[in-house]
Design a protein around this motif. Structure first.
Motif, PDB file in Angstrom:
ATOM      1  N   ASN A  24     -18.135  26.043   2.765  1.00 56.48           N
ATOM      2  CA  ASN A  24     -18.996  26.773   3.710  1.00 56.48           C
ATOM      3  C   ASN A  24     -18.653  28.255   3.724  1.00 56.48           C
ATOM      4  OD1 ASN A  24     -20.498  24.477   4.779  1.00 56.48           O
ATOM      5  ND2 ASN A  24     -18.546  23.830   5.667  1.00 56.48           N
ATOM      6  N   ILE A  25     -17.368  28.577   3.734  1.00 52.12           N
ATOM      7  CA  ILE A  25     -16.962  29.983   3.720  1.00 52.12           C
ATOM      8  C   ILE A  25     -17.284  30.625   2.377  1.00 52.12           C
ATOM      9  CG2 ILE A  25     -14.966  31.534   3.920  1.00 52.12           C
ATOM     10  CD1 ILE A  25     -13.744  29.574   5.888  1.00 52.12           C
ATOM     11  N   GLN A  26     -17.265  29.839   1.301  1.00 49.90           N
ATOM     12  CA  GLN A  26     -17.556  30.366  -0.037  1.00 49.90           C
ATOM     13  C   GLN A  26     -18.967  30.939  -0.158  1.00 49.90           C
ATOM     14  OE1 GLN A  26     -16.840  27.203  -2.810  1.00 49.90           O
ATOM     15  NE2 GLN A  26     -14.638  27.599  -2.950  1.00 49.90           N
ATOM     16  N   LYS A  27     -19.862  30.560   0.745  1.00 52.69           N
ATOM     17  CA  LYS A  27     -21.231  31.057   0.673  1.00 52.69           C
ATOM     18  C   LYS A  27     -21.304  32.560   0.903  1.00 52.69           C
ATOM     19  CE  LYS A  27     -23.033  26.634   2.308  1.00 52.69           C
ATOM     20  NZ  LYS A  27     -23.718  25.921   3.424  1.00 52.69           N
ATOM     21  N   ASP A  28     -20.275  33.135   1.509  1.00 48.10           N
ATOM     22  CA  ASP A  28     -20.204  34.581   1.758  1.00 48.10           C
ATOM     23  C   ASP A  28     -19.343  35.206   0.660  1.00 48.10           C
ATOM     24  OD1 ASP A  28     -19.771  37.162   2.659  1.00 48.10           O
ATOM     25  OD2 ASP A  28     -19.414  36.579   4.736  1.00 48.10           O
ATOM     26  N   SER A  29     -19.984  35.757  -0.358  1.00 48.65           N
ATOM     27  CA  SER A  29     -19.246  36.274  -1.507  1.00 48.65           C
ATOM     28  C   SER A  29     -18.369  37.463  -1.139  1.00 48.65           C
ATOM     29  CB  SER A  29     -20.208  36.656  -2.642  1.00 48.65           C
ATOM     30  OG  SER A  29     -21.121  37.649  -2.218  1.00 48.65           O
ATOM     31  N   LEU A 195      -6.232  18.725 -14.074  1.00 49.31           N
ATOM     32  CA  LEU A 195      -7.507  19.142 -14.644  1.00 49.31           C
ATOM     33  C   LEU A 195      -8.421  17.930 -14.782  1.00 49.31           C
ATOM     34  CD1 LEU A 195      -6.326  21.481 -17.564  1.00 49.31           C
ATOM     35  CD2 LEU A 195      -7.066  22.158 -15.274  1.00 49.31           C
ATOM     36  N   ASN A 196      -9.733  18.166 -14.645  1.00 47.82           N
ATOM     37  CA  ASN A 196     -10.665  17.069 -14.890  1.00 47.82           C
ATOM     38  C   ASN A 196     -11.040  17.021 -16.365  1.00 47.82           C
ATOM     39  OD1 ASN A 196     -12.581  19.093 -15.284  1.00 47.82           O
ATOM     40  ND2 ASN A 196     -13.725  18.653 -13.426  1.00 47.82           N
ATOM     41  N   GLU A 197     -12.011  16.176 -16.715  1.00 48.83           N
ATOM     42  CA  GLU A 197     -12.375  15.993 -18.119  1.00 48.83           C
ATOM     43  C   GLU A 197     -12.986  17.243 -18.734  1.00 48.83           C
ATOM     44  OE1 GLU A 197     -15.744  14.913 -15.459  1.00 48.83           O
ATOM     45  OE2 GLU A 197     -13.609  14.405 -15.566  1.00 48.83           O
ATOM     46  N   LYS A 198     -13.464  18.167 -17.906  1.00 44.25           N
ATOM     47  CA  LYS A 198     -14.013  19.432 -18.404  1.00 44.25           C
ATOM     48  C   LYS A 198     -12.996  20.573 -18.303  1.00 44.25           C
ATOM     49  CE  LYS A 198     -18.830  18.313 -17.351  1.00 44.25           C
ATOM     50  NZ  LYS A 198     -19.261  18.263 -18.766  1.00 44.25           N
ATOM     51  N   ASN A 199     -11.759  20.241 -17.996  1.00 46.16           N
ATOM     52  CA  ASN A 199     -10.664  21.214 -17.884  1.00 46.16           C
ATOM     53  C   ASN A 199     -10.862  22.203 -16.748  1.00 46.16           C
ATOM     54  OD1 ASN A 199      -8.837  20.398 -20.012  1.00 46.16           O
ATOM     55  ND2 ASN A 199     -10.413  21.068 -21.458  1.00 46.16           N
ATOM     56  N   TYR A 200     -11.413  21.719 -15.634  1.00 49.58           N
ATOM     57  CA  TYR A 200     -11.466  22.495 -14.411  1.00 49.58           C
ATOM     58  C   TYR A 200     -10.430  21.946 -13.428  1.00 49.58           C
ATOM     59  CZ  TYR A 200     -15.725  24.737 -16.044  1.00 49.58           C
ATOM     60  OH  TYR A 200     -16.618  25.476 -16.765  1.00 49.58           O
ATOM     61  N   ILE A 201      -9.886  22.841 -12.601  1.00 48.46           N
ATOM     62  CA  ILE A 201      -8.796  22.468 -11.701  1.00 48.46           C
ATOM     63  C   ILE A 201      -9.330  21.636 -10.537  1.00 48.46           C
ATOM     64  CG2 ILE A 201      -6.961  23.349 -10.201  1.00 48.46           C
ATOM     65  CD1 ILE A 201      -6.940  25.909 -11.911  1.00 48.46           C
ATOM     66  N   ILE A 202      -8.619  20.544 -10.265  1.00 54.32           N
ATOM     67  CA  ILE A 202      -8.933  19.655  -9.151  1.00 54.32           C
ATOM     68  C   ILE A 202      -7.790  19.687  -8.142  1.00 54.32           C
ATOM     69  CG2 ILE A 202      -9.462  17.269  -8.481  1.00 54.32           C
ATOM     70  CD1 ILE A 202     -11.618  18.574 -10.165  1.00 54.32           C
ATOM     71  N   PRO A 203      -8.024  19.920  -6.832  1.00 57.23           N
ATOM     72  CA  PRO A 203      -9.332  20.174  -6.199  1.00 57.23           C
ATOM     73  C   PRO A 203      -9.864  21.587  -6.415  1.00 57.23           C
ATOM     74  CG  PRO A 203      -7.616  20.230  -4.549  1.00 57.23           C
ATOM     75  CD  PRO A 203      -6.949  19.810  -5.827  1.00 57.23           C
ATOM     76  N   GLY A 204      -9.005  22.542  -6.732  1.00 57.95           N
ATOM     77  CA  GLY A 204      -9.458  23.884  -7.085  1.00 57.95           C
ATOM     78  C   GLY A 204     -10.330  24.534  -6.038  1.00 57.95           C
ATOM     79  N   LEU A 205     -11.289  25.326  -6.543  1.00 58.34           N
ATOM     80  CA  LEU A 205     -12.252  25.989  -5.642  1.00 58.34           C
ATOM     81  C   LEU A 205     -13.591  26.236  -6.306  1.00 58.34           C
ATOM     82  CD1 LEU A 205     -12.221  29.096  -6.824  1.00 58.34           C
ATOM     83  CD2 LEU A 205     -10.284  29.374  -5.317  1.00 58.34           C
ATOM     84  N   GLY A 206     -13.743  25.824  -7.565  1.00 61.45           N
ATOM     85  CA  GLY A 206     -14.955  26.149  -8.308  1.00 61.45           C
ATOM     86  C   GLY A 206     -14.689  27.301  -9.263  1.00 61.45           C
ATOM     87  N   ASP A 207     -15.728  28.028  -9.622  1.00 55.98           N
ATOM     88  CA  ASP A 207     -15.623  29.151 -10.540  1.00 55.98           C
ATOM     89  C   ASP A 207     -15.388  30.431  -9.742  1.00 55.98           C
ATOM     90  OD1 ASP A 207     -16.562  31.494 -12.179  1.00 55.98           O
ATOM     91  OD2 ASP A 207     -16.902  29.920 -13.660  1.00 55.98           O
ATOM     92  N   ALA A 208     -14.188  31.007  -9.841  1.00 52.23           N
ATOM     93  CA  ALA A 208     -13.827  32.175  -9.041  1.00 52.23           C
ATOM     94  C   ALA A 208     -14.724  33.371  -9.357  1.00 52.23           C
ATOM     95  CB  ALA A 208     -12.360  32.533  -9.258  1.00 52.23           C
TER      96      ALA A 208
END
Length: 217
Positions: A24-29, A195-208
């Motif tokens: 929710n906070i991520q919506k504010d870039s 990392l997941n199967e696509k090599n993204y960090i879990i739980p991470g935060l998405g694409d910074a």
């Protein structure tokens, strides 16, 4: 490689880390960028404790104060584009540092999960016998950081290498330990699960980079 985990003890750092993960906070870039910048300031402060200092005498309006200032020369180098907000936080603290920028990205030649790291742009000062601080918010596989350092290392030898990341995966840390020299310091604000199967960090935060600057093509 020496590893420094700086969120093990509760501080305002953990507060900012929680906010950058919150969908929710991520919506504010703008707020996301500012929180990354604040995290950079905290990490820079912690890193500064490992630098060398020299004694100086400072003239105040009422006398002389014997104190210390940083003796080391510092070069801040960010991996574009995601590293820019974190770079600003470090620059706020190391205001006399020189600055460099390098591009690195995942190239998927077959349009599948396989990727290779391409490093195509470099603008950096000399870091011969200086403290090089390489800045990148996410340490996933570790391949981008190794590729960038291999490119920067061709002719110059820094005094020490400091790598500053906000969120790291164990796989990326292991890759750096296998591929980087012993004079490296890794500064980690938060260690995540995997990392997941696509090599993204879990739980991470998405694409910074996307969260800070908008989605890319």
């Amino acid at each position: 490689m020496q590893i420094h985990y700086i969120s093990e003890n509760n501080s305002i750092l953990n507060h900012f880390l929680a906010q950058i993960r919150d969908v929710n906070i991520q919506k504010d870039s703008m707020r996301f960028r500012k929180n990354i910048e604040r995290i950079g300031e905290i990490m820079a402060y912690e890193l500064s404790k490992n630098l060398e200092y020299k004694a100086v005498d400072v003239q105040t309006p009422l006398g002389i104060k014997h104190t210390t200032t940083i003796a080391d020369n510092v070069v801040l180098c960010s991996i574009l584009r995601a590293g820019l907000a974190l770079h600003t936080g470090f620059m706020n603290m190391f205001d006399n540092a020189e600055n460099g920028f390098v591009s690195a990205y995942r190239h998927h030649p077959n349009n599948d999960d396989y990727f290779e790291i391409l490093v195509e742009y470099q603008a950096a000062p000399s870091f011969e016998n200086k403290n090089l601080i390489l800045i990148d918010p996410m340490l996933a596989t570790g391949q981008s950081i190794v590729a960038v350092l291999n490119k920067l290392h061709l002719e110059q030898k820094p005094k020490e290498i400091h790598i500053a990341v906000v969120i790291a995966a164990p796989e990326g840390i292991a890759y750096l330990e296998e591929n980087l020299p012993n004079n490296c310091h890794l500064w980690v604000a938060a260690l995540d699960d995997k990392l997941n199967e696509k090599n993204y960090i879990i739980p991470g935060l998405g694409d910074a980079g996307d969260l800070a600057y908008g989605s890319k093509l």
